[in-house]
Structures are given as structure tokens and as C-alpha cells.
Design an enzyme around this catalytic site. Structure first.
Site, short mmCIF file in Angstrom:
data_model
loop_
_atom_site.label_atom_id
_atom_site.label_comp_id
_atom_site.label_asym_id
_atom_site.label_seq_id
_atom_site.Cartn_x
_atom_site.Cartn_y
_atom_site.Cartn_z
N ILE A 236 -49.38 6.10 37.99
CA ILE A 236 -49.41 5.47 39.31
C ILE A 236 -50.86 5.12 39.63
O ILE A 236 -51.73 5.99 39.66
CB ILE A 236 -48.84 6.42 40.39
CG1 ILE A 236 -47.34 6.70 40.11
CG2 ILE A 236 -49.03 5.82 41.78
CD1 ILE A 236 -46.42 5.49 40.19
N LYS A 237 -51.11 3.83 39.84
CA LYS A 237 -52.47 3.36 40.11
C LYS A 237 -52.78 3.44 41.60
O LYS A 237 -52.00 2.96 42.42
CB LYS A 237 -52.63 1.91 39.64
CG LYS A 237 -53.14 1.78 38.23
CD LYS A 237 -53.24 0.33 37.83
CE LYS A 237 -54.65 -0.18 38.00
NZ LYS A 237 -54.79 -1.55 37.46
N ILE A 238 -53.91 4.03 41.89
CA ILE A 238 -54.34 4.24 43.28
C ILE A 238 -55.83 3.91 43.38
O ILE A 238 -56.61 4.27 42.49
CB ILE A 238 -54.11 5.72 43.69
CG1 ILE A 238 -52.63 6.10 43.58
CG2 ILE A 238 -54.64 5.99 45.09
CD1 ILE A 238 -52.35 7.59 43.70
#
EC number: 2.2.1.2
Length: 317
Positions: A131-133
Site C-alpha cells: 500500500i503506497k502512502i
């Protein structure tokens, strides 16, 4: 003939920075990364039309509320594109949380859980997803929560040593320090317009972060990102991972010049320092004008492309 791409694969995990399935098939990366801008450009390709239609149909079945339909459609489209990519890559797909949530820890956590649930419902296990944050203080705190739940994260838009340190201290799985955008800033804000790869400020930044992580024994993966030329890539040969756009993968594949490993830490591993407090993080990060400007700009740009994607999807709902 051994190409530079072959040589690079022997020392670094090669990742494709694209949502274009044809490009991924051609260059056979281990992993792939997407972001709102790449999802937007991929959505314009004709082969993605069925994925868009399926996302719209899914959203309509979930809710009668138009605003909710839009949220569901964009989440499902990002996952649909990820699912197609996972049919090709043996490793992981990075799917990004809405950049407009970058300063909201709880909303980021909830969005990440939703994206993971969509992947899980399609039969994909957590070990194939990142998950890219955005690497804001709030985003890093969200990642700390998610990692404890078994949801691995890719902290992106990373420009400062403070961001890198806070990510490692939070136990984040992987960071994406940007190279090319750092170079862009220095070109725009100084008289120097040309940099040899070894003196490229983006290359120097990633090299420092890589060595810091190895020096203190952090397990967080360093994945250099955002490249402007092949020289930046070859100067970071040996980095844990590098995520590379198709045009630059093509250049590496067409070049057979010998590649020398540049990153390899051979020193002793030291005791880790005390984690940064929020106040220390902000002081150190905000002391770097480039990092402050590029983080804010990156979030704005991703938000603009997210809104363009919403405009396209709204017309279909």
C-alpha cells in the site's frame, strides 16, 4: 550478450514503474508500482476499457449514492489494474492511497484496509501487495498501524533524511526515495544545470539513505524511484530495489556496457538511535527546503490526477 538490465538484475530487484501491461510483459520485472498519475494514463489505453466498466458496475452495485459510487469505482479500478499486473509479475504490486488523505492517519488506514479487502476478495494475499502512502508524519503513523496488521506499505514521495529515518523507526516495509524530482529542484533553484551521475543530488540522497539503513541495521527496503536518466540508475546499482519507467528499462536493455555495483555497505552495524519525536521530525524535514516543496508538490500533483480520474469515472456513473 549481457545487457545492463541483466547485470542490474544480478545486484538489485528491478521493478517496473508503470501501469502499462504490455510494457510489464516485455521487461519482466519482479514487482510493479502504480500511482494516481499512472492509473490515469493507463486508463486511457483501450485494453483497460473492460476494467473501467467492471469498476463502474461494481460501484453501482455497492451503493445508490453517487459520491460513494465514485469512491468505490476509483478504488476498484486501481485494484483491477493491480490484478491484471499481478497476472504477470511474480512479486508485488504497489497501489496508492488517495493523496488527499495524506495528512489524515485514520482515513489513510481505513482506505488501505479497503484496498486490501478488495485484493483479498479477488484471491490475492497480503504478501503480494504494497500500500503506497505519502511520507508525511501522518502517513508514516498510518503505515506503523498497518504494518502491525500484516499490511505492508511503500512510503512514497520521500525526499528528506528525516522522512527516511521516521519510516525505518516505524517499521515500514519499503520506502521509495525520489531521485529525479530532487534533481529537478536543484536545476530549478541553482545556477548549475548539468550534473554527472555521481554528483546528482538525487543519487547522493538515496546513497545516504541506503548507507544509513545498513549502518543501523534497519530492515526497511530502499527502492530508488523517479529517474530522469539511465546514469542515475547505474549510479545506484546495488540498491535493494529500483523502480524504473519503461523508456529507461528499454535503454538499459539496449546497452551492453559493463555495470559496476555502486551501493554495498560493508561497515559494522551500530546500535539504533532513539526514534525521532514529531517535533524533531518536523524541524529536520522543514530544514530542507527541497524536501518541503517536493513533498507538497507531489501530493498536489497526485491529487490533481486523482480528480481527473474521478471526472472520467463520473461520466460513466
Amino acid at each position: 550478450m549481457t545487457t545492463q538490465l541483466d547485470s542490474l538484475r544480478n545486484m538489485t530487484v528491478v521493478v517496473a514503474d508503470t501501469g502499462d501491461i504490455d510494457a510489464i510483459k516485455k521487461y519482466q520485472p519482479q514487482d510493479a508500482t502504480t500511482n494516481p498519475s499512472l492509473i490515469l494514463s493507463a486508463s486511457a489505453l483501450p485494453q483497460y476499457a473492460p476494467l473501467i466498466d467492471e469498476a463502474v458496475a461494481y460501484a453501482k452495485a455497492q451503493s445508490a449514492d453517487k459520491a460513494q459510487q465514485l469512491i468505490d469505482a476509483e478504488d476498484k479500478l486501481a485494484v483491477n489494474i493491480g490484478l491484471e499486473i499481478l497476472k504477470i509479475v511474480p512479486g508485488r504490486i504497489s497501489t496508492e492511497v488517495d493523496a488527499r488523505l495524506s495528512y489524515d492517519t485514520q482515513a489513510t488506514v481505513e482506505k488501505a484496509r479497503k484496498l486490501i479487502a478488495l485484493y483479498n476478495a479477488a484471491g490475492i494475499s497480503n504478501d503480494r501487495i504494497l500500500i503506497k502512502i505519502a511520507s508525511t508524519w501522518q502517513g508514516i503513523r498510518a503505515a506503523e498501524i498497518l504494518e502491525k496488521e500484516g499490511i505492508n506499505c511503500n512510503l512514497t514521495l520521500l525526499f528528506s533524511e528525516a522522512q527516511a529515518r521516521a519510516c525505518a523507526e516505524a517499521g515500514v516495509y519499503l520506502i521509495s526515495p525520489f531521485v529525479g524530482r530532487i534533481l529537478d529542484w536543484y536545476k530549478a533553484n541553482s545556477d548549475k544545470k548539468e550534473y554527472a551521475p555521481a554528483e546528482d543530488p538525487g543519487v547522493i540522497s538515496v546513497t545516504k539513505i541506503y548507507n544509513y539503513y545498513k549502518e543501523y541495521g534497519y530492515n526497511t527496503v530502499v527502492m530508488g524511484a523517479s529517474f530522469r536518466n539511465v546514469g542515475e540508475i547505474t549510479e545506484l546499482a546495488g540498491c535493494d530495489r529500483l523502480t524504473i519507467a519503461p523508456a529507461l528499462l528499454k535503454e538499459l536493455q539496449e546497452n551492453s556496457t559493463a555495470l559496476v555495483r555502486k551501493l554495498e555497505y560493508k561497515g559494522e552495524v551500530k546500535a539504533k538511535p532513539q526514534p525521532l519525536t514529531e517535533a524533531e521530525f518536523y524541524w529536520q524535514h522543514n530544514s530542507d527546503a527541497m524536501a518541503v516543496e517536493k513533498l507538497a508538490e507531489g501530493i498536489r500533483k497526485f491529487a490533481i490526477d486523482q480528480e481527473k480520474l474521478e471526472t472520467m469515472l463520473s461520466a460513466k456513473l
